[in-house]
Design an enzyme around this catalytic site. Sequence first.
Site, short mmCIF file in Angstrom:
data_model
loop_
_atom_site.label_atom_id
_atom_site.label_comp_id
_atom_site.label_asym_id
_atom_site.label_seq_id
_atom_site.Cartn_x
_atom_site.Cartn_y
_atom_site.Cartn_z
CD GLN A 1 -1.11 -71.08 -9.94
OE1 GLN A 1 -0.83 -72.34 -9.93
NE2 GLN A 1 -1.27 -70.35 -8.85
CG MET B 1 -7.23 -74.85 -5.77
SD MET B 1 -6.16 -76.44 -6.39
CE MET B 1 -4.82 -76.61 -5.15
CB SER C 1 -3.92 -75.33 1.40
OG SER C 1 -4.34 -73.87 1.13
CB VAL D 1 1.99 -64.25 3.19
CG1 VAL D 1 1.69 -64.25 4.85
CG2 VAL D 1 1.27 -63.21 2.69
CG HIS E 1 -5.25 -68.50 0.07
ND1 HIS E 1 -5.36 -69.31 1.01
CD2 HIS E 1 -5.06 -69.11 -1.05
CE1 HIS E 1 -4.89 -70.42 0.43
NE2 HIS E 1 -4.69 -70.26 -0.93
#
Length: 284
Positions: A153, A30, A186, A176, A37
Amino acid sequence: MLQISDIASLRAWRTARREAGERVGLVPTMGALHEGHLALVDAARARADAVVMSIFINPLQFGPGEDFQRYPRDLARDRALAGARGVAALFTPGVAAMYPPGSETRVVPGATAERWEGSVRPGHFAGVLTVVAKLLHLVEPEVAVFGQKDIQQATLIRRMVQDLDINVELIVAPTVRESDGLALSSRNAYLDSTQRQQALALNRSLRAADAAWRSGIDDLVAIEAVMREQFRVASGVTVDYIAIVDRENLAPVDHLTRGTIIAVAGRIGSTRLIDNHVLGSEFR
Ligand code: AMP
């Protein structure tokens, strides 16, 4: 790096990769990219010739009152980071490209989606699985990479891929963390400096649980008490759940063993954070 926003161009890019005999890796995100990421990109690049990263803030997976509107957005920064890390194509569709007027079909997850995150965020996983299924069909990647940070998820996506016979290899890459243990997210951007300190309780509770288990405690009640003590000391975090569960189906276990998953979720002010640990694995 190519930036693609429409589905026809994405399919054309994909076809060209196939014709060139290239393996394609997919990393769905996202945006508001961080090292977590980018580590997924590394994992994808290790297994594919060309990596496509999607950046799409999926409205379907946000409930009423959640942070869809204020979710951090910085496409210029994301583009620079993704390009520097070797992403071949950045897929940045708008909502109308993914859900054109009239779109109404959804992926319905099973009982594993009702627990934990699903119980706090009803409908969340139907939204996640729907967008991931669409991305897998659009890109037809040989390999797709997801983060262990969102363990439920990843588990549900694995289930969907099996149940719907989607032809892709799934990789789940380790979480991480910052040097002090906070899992990169985020949503960490929402935290002020006090909250940032309080947020360490999530990781500390997992470490304390692991240490207690290694010292011979395998009683669920005792382990949960060890974890809650970390939240009491830190203050500021309202715990949504502490889940001590089976690695395969995320069902509660009756005793702890190597491989048991401990997942926590908590709220700090209006920010919701999650973290988890596989018992016996190393913290990175
Ligand atoms: P998001 O953009 O937060 O939806 O996450 C996109 C992908 O990155 C998901 O597969 C996440 O599990 C993964 N991810 C997010 N944070 C981390 C992290 N700290 N370490 C590894 N993977 C992560």
